[in-house]
Enzyme design. Sequence first.
Site, short mmCIF file in Angstrom:
data_model
loop_
_atom_site.label_atom_id
_atom_site.label_comp_id
_atom_site.label_asym_id
_atom_site.label_seq_id
_atom_site.Cartn_x
_atom_site.Cartn_y
_atom_site.Cartn_z
CD GLU A 56 54.80 27.55 -5.69
OE1 GLU A 56 53.72 27.27 -6.22
OE2 GLU A 56 55.18 27.03 -4.61
CB CYS A 82 48.85 27.63 -2.23
SG CYS A 82 50.22 28.47 -1.39
CB SER A 175 57.80 -14.42 6.68
OG SER A 175 57.87 -13.51 7.76
CD1 TRP A 177 66.16 -11.59 6.68
CD2 TRP A 177 64.27 -10.42 6.43
NE1 TRP A 177 66.08 -10.69 7.71
CE2 TRP A 177 64.92 -9.95 7.58
CE3 TRP A 177 63.06 -9.84 6.07
CZ2 TRP A 177 64.40 -8.94 8.37
CZ3 TRP A 177 62.54 -8.83 6.86
CH2 TRP A 177 63.22 -8.39 7.99
CB THR A 203 51.98 -8.51 11.24
OG1 THR A 203 51.37 -9.06 10.08
CG2 THR A 203 53.43 -8.17 10.94
CB SER A 229 39.38 -6.71 16.35
OG SER A 229 39.37 -6.53 14.95
N GLY A 300 49.64 -9.44 7.15
CA GLY A 300 49.60 -10.85 6.82
C GLY A 300 48.48 -11.18 5.85
CG LEU A 303 44.75 -6.34 7.76
CD1 LEU A 303 43.29 -6.15 8.13
CD2 LEU A 303 45.66 -5.61 8.75
#
Length: 370
Positions: A56, A82, A175, A177, A203, A229, A300, A303
């Site tokens: 605004e 707002c 992987s 591409w 990864t 972890s 990956g 996960l």
Amino acid sequence: MNSALLRSGMHEALVVAAQSLFTSQPNPRVGCSIGFNVDATFAYGCTQAAGGPHAEIMALRSAAAKGMSVQGATAYVTLEPCCHHGRTGPCCDALIAAGIKKVVASIADPNPIVAGQGFARLRAAGIEVEVGQGAAESRALNIGFFSRMVRKTPWVRMKVAASLDGQTALLNGQSQWITGEAARADGHAWRARSCAVLTGIGTVLADNPLLDVRLVPTSRQPHVVIVDSKLETPLDAHILGAGRARFIYAAAPNDAKKAALEALGVTVVYLPGPGGKVDLPAMLRDLTQREVNELHVEAGHKLNGSFIREGLVDELLLYMAPKLLGVGQGIADFGPLQTLLDATPLKFVSTDLVGDDLRISAIVNGRDQF
């Protein structure tokens, strides 16, 4: 008021709102247009980076720069103006002071500190308020903001690049591409619109990725989040490069490694869960407190499987390449399921060719109903 004017003015506001797709986080993407009739919508603005002016204010400044008075004009806004002092002042007060006669808004602000109070203040000042035009479009543009405000969790979008037979990597991990250049650039655009990009330690160790935005122009980089972890992230990992906020969520304390990471400016958070893994739901709650609207997952199959198994994925963004890889690493490692009724139900939102690849957007059934 003529319905064509409503459609026209709000259409302009929605177009302008999309210009803040990469920049307004954690604020919502909002657009505003101001005009007197269908042929005279003359001032436009979108919400700037956090701490900067809202839509605004930008539209009012646009009018002033053109020497145009907005006295008696209509403001079309894609979200309720707002009414509070946050990083900036109340937009309601600015519209009132400018002499706006009517406000047409797409949808109420889900933020509890606004939530209808902006409309009430405008009406109390004698400004006519209409709500509803463009509501679905505005909500879709701000699905992450609505998720954080209503569900108290980010909108989790999982991005996957796979072959037509569903493999994301060869068995040896290769992987790059699978998909083509156009799909990779498109994927960077989805990174750019997110508040944070998340990956796992697997990864990081296998690919040493940057996971930043390089293939599309952007003035900001999303935060990076690593699920690690045991705090195994190398201190020289590419993903830890400066220039954006970096968060590592761990389960097992390692004070020496934590201190070394923090010396690099990395935030380390311990959130232990079952099996010595990171408590993923608790991590999402923590990211909510850090104002993450959209969380973009590029991880990956392990996960990915954990996110799906725990019911944490809201949207799947899948790029499928026109090639077959045979035995390899799949999209997500979870299951085995005992019945087809246990499958994760999805709703296709869109299918588009991006270069030679197929992009599929799908939402977990019911996740957008909040």
